[in-house]
Structures are given as structure tokens and as C-alpha cells.
Design a protein around this motif. Structure first.
Motif, short mmCIF file in Angstrom:
data_model
loop_
_atom_site.label_atom_id
_atom_site.label_comp_id
_atom_site.label_asym_id
_atom_site.label_seq_id
_atom_site.Cartn_x
_atom_site.Cartn_y
_atom_site.Cartn_z
N LEU A 26 0.82 -1.21 0.00
CA LEU A 26 0.00 0.00 0.00
C LEU A 26 0.85 1.27 0.00
O LEU A 26 0.52 2.24 -0.68
CB LEU A 26 -0.94 -0.01 1.20
N LEU A 27 1.96 1.27 0.72
CA LEU A 27 2.85 2.43 0.70
C LEU A 27 3.50 2.61 -0.67
O LEU A 27 3.67 3.74 -1.13
CB LEU A 27 3.93 2.29 1.78
N PHE A 28 3.83 1.52 -1.33
CA PHE A 28 4.40 1.59 -2.67
C PHE A 28 3.39 2.19 -3.66
O PHE A 28 3.71 3.10 -4.43
CB PHE A 28 4.83 0.21 -3.12
N VAL A 29 2.15 1.72 -3.61
CA VAL A 29 1.11 2.23 -4.50
C VAL A 29 0.82 3.70 -4.19
O VAL A 29 0.63 4.51 -5.09
CB VAL A 29 -0.17 1.38 -4.38
N LEU A 30 0.82 4.05 -2.91
CA LEU A 30 0.61 5.45 -2.54
C LEU A 30 1.72 6.33 -3.08
O LEU A 30 1.47 7.43 -3.58
CB LEU A 30 0.53 5.57 -1.01
#
Length: 82
Positions: A26-30
């Protein structure tokens, strides 16, 4: 003083690992989404904006700066037909 013993079962370890993996994804996609918005909202340089419009209007290709060490490559002329 009482001693506390923390133990994790294999099920708890699996859940913790899955949550950590999901958090990283999720942090990567964000980060990708924020980067896409920054690049879309980035102000254009005033000196390059008219040249870009002129290139589109005339259909010619703007000259690219020479790469260091690439002096043996000859520039390719732009095609006159599109």
C-alpha cells in the motif's frame, strides 16, 4: 516484579507478516500515485512551453542535445511526411 513472557504462535506470525507485506504494498502504491500527481501538476518551464507548441504546430522535431561521448553519431534529419 512480575515477569512477562511474550510468545507468538505460527498463526500470529503469519498474520503479522501478511499485514507487514500489505502495508509495504500500500505504501508503494501510494508513492506511485503521489508521484503521478506531482508530475501531472508540475509547472511547465516558460522557456520550453512555446517551443513545444511550435513543434506540434509545424510538425518538425526539436533538436536533441548531444550526449557526452556520442560525437561519432550523426543527427538524423526529420521526415517531411507524417
Amino acid at each position: 516484579m512480575q515477569q512477562y513472557v511474550f510468545s507468538m504462535t505460527s498463526r500470529m506470525m503469519t498474520i503479522a507478516a501478511a499485514c507487514a507485506l500489505l502495508l509495504c504494498v500500500l505504501l508503494f502504491v501510494l508513492g506511485i500515485e503521489i508521484g503521478a500527481r506531482f508530475s501531472a501538476d508540475a509547472p511547465r518551464d516558460a522557456s520550453t512551453a512555446p517551443a513545444a507548441r511550435a513543434t506540434v504546430a509545424t510538425g518538425s522535431v526539436a533538436p536533441q542535445p548531444a550526449l557526452p561521448g556520442a560525437s561519432d553519431l550523426a543527427p538524423v534529419p526529420a521526415s517531411s511526411t507524417l
